[in-house]
Design an enzyme around this catalytic site. Sequence first.
Site, short mmCIF file in Angstrom:
data_model
loop_
_atom_site.label_atom_id
_atom_site.label_comp_id
_atom_site.label_asym_id
_atom_site.label_seq_id
_atom_site.Cartn_x
_atom_site.Cartn_y
_atom_site.Cartn_z
N GLN A 5 1.53 -20.51 -9.92
CA GLN A 5 0.66 -21.18 -8.94
C GLN A 5 1.39 -21.43 -7.62
O GLN A 5 0.82 -22.03 -6.71
CB GLN A 5 0.12 -22.50 -9.51
CG GLN A 5 -0.69 -22.33 -10.77
CD GLN A 5 -1.97 -21.51 -10.58
OE1 GLN A 5 -2.43 -21.30 -9.47
NE2 GLN A 5 -2.53 -21.05 -11.68
N CYS B 180 -5.84 -24.69 -19.97
CA CYS B 180 -4.70 -24.24 -20.79
C CYS B 180 -3.51 -25.18 -20.63
O CYS B 180 -2.35 -24.73 -20.57
CB CYS B 180 -4.29 -22.81 -20.45
SG CYS B 180 -5.59 -21.62 -20.70
N1 7TS Z 1 1.61 -20.44 -15.90
C1 7TS Z 1 0.77 -21.06 -15.07
C2 7TS Z 1 1.26 -22.23 -14.25
C3 7TS Z 1 -0.55 -20.62 -14.95
O1 7TS Z 1 -1.38 -21.22 -14.10
C4 7TS Z 1 -0.99 -19.52 -15.75
C5 7TS Z 1 -2.42 -19.06 -15.74
C6 7TS Z 1 -0.06 -18.90 -16.57
C7 7TS Z 1 1.23 -19.38 -16.64
C8 7TS Z 1 -0.40 -17.68 -17.37
O2 7TS Z 1 -0.67 -16.61 -16.51
P1 7TS Z 1 -1.12 -15.19 -17.06
O3 7TS Z 1 -1.40 -14.39 -15.83
O4 7TS Z 1 0.03 -14.64 -17.84
O5 7TS Z 1 -2.34 -15.41 -17.90
N2 7TS Z 1 -3.33 -20.05 -15.37
C9 7TS Z 1 -4.68 -19.97 -15.44
C10 7TS Z 1 -5.48 -21.01 -14.97
O6 7TS Z 1 -5.08 -22.05 -14.47
N3 7TS Z 1 -6.78 -20.67 -15.18
O7 7TS Z 1 -6.81 -19.47 -15.76
C11 7TS Z 1 -5.51 -19.02 -15.94
#
Ligand code: 7TS
Length: 403
Positions: free
Chosen positions: A199, A360
């Site tokens: 983020q 999540c």
């Molecule tokens: N870490 C953070 C801080 C995240 O916001 C997310 C996904 C992940 C790890 C995992 O990312 P990915 O691309 O491997 O899935 N966050 C979110 C969210 O806030 N809403 O949908 C996905």
Amino acid sequence: MAKIRENFPILSTKVYGKPLVYFDNAATSQKPQQVIDRLVKYYQEENSNVHRGIYYLSELASAKYEEARDVVRTHLNANSLAEIIFVRGATEGINLVANSWGKHNIVAGDEVIISAMEHHANLVPWQQLCKEKGATLKVIPIDDNGEIIFEEYKNLLSDKTKIVAVAHTSNGIGTINPIKEIIAEAHKKNIPVLVDGCQASPHFKVDVKELDCDFYVFSGHKTFAPTGIGVLYGKENLLDAMPPYQMGGEMIKFVSFTETTFNDLPIKFEAATPNIAGAIGLATAIEYVDSLGRNNIENYEEDLKSYALQKLQEVKNLKLIGNAKNRIPLFSFVVEGTHPLDLGTMLDFEGIAIRTGNHCAQPLMQRMGVAATCRASLAFYNTKAEVDYFVDSLNKVVKKLIS
Ligand code: 7TS
């Protein structure tokens, strides 16, 4: 702004006959035409497998894939290409480190530190590793504003601590953590730090050398690039000492029925055919954002964030969950007398996309005293006019729900 928005074709579409207001950028960002065009060009003119052909197309695809790695390296200000591993996304990057570095370095009695605001992707891999090894997961507490309690963090660091894994920025409540200080504190005890930059990377420039982080992960799809591509940055000496995570083609040098020698970095960690188009698309996304000017984006988002914060206060009975001083334009909230799911569903009919639920981050929600929130997360292509429409619509649906 009108010109920037034109680069994102989806932003001028309608849902239920209403202009789309896309406020779910923390889940995934939209993609500029430049990235979409680049994917089309790749598949129309360059598609081939990498690192194996001696023919023109394979060499072309390999060159573009490696050029993409160099764009990422420059973007993160990493020392070498060996430090940039292409993965599917942040989740895979964290699992890679937990399984490879973690299984190699963590033993019974050790401790792993995370924070109370982690996404499950930066919690469950460490929790399961600790269970398997007989190690303990320690959690840095946060205060009611959703900020890390630094003194408590310092107290948790000990000779037993083997790694610290924290989010640069929270996806649940938007807090920007004092990551440089967190890293410096751990380094006083020679403890490596993994930063989950999911983020952060869509909002501000990250310099791994300046941060001095040991590992940094982010997902391309949240950073205006395609899905299925992400980056694990790791310091070369650490990556070099780590065993491979997945076994298969590409990551080997020599194989017999009894022995295998593994490839050099970064390919050692890139088993199988990688997401070639995704990596190239990610490089294009980085170049696109660079072309707009990272400072311009930061200044614009700062202004948009203050505006949205002030406008949200106009909504009666709205409670912001998380009130960190240093934050991204991401707002988690509840409205007394309504359920987040109902609000989200009714806003959808107004053309507004937000996320509802626990994001999540169930332990974070518990800490903040809520089961779920509505979350509006903005990007540089969002506008004050959209914020106005969002707040008006929110007022309208809240009125309907509590009348
Ligand atoms: N870490 C953070 C801080 C995240 O916001 C997310 C996904 C992940 C790890 C995992 O990312 P990915 O691309 O491997 O899935 N966050 C979110 C969210 O806030 N809403 O949908 C996905």
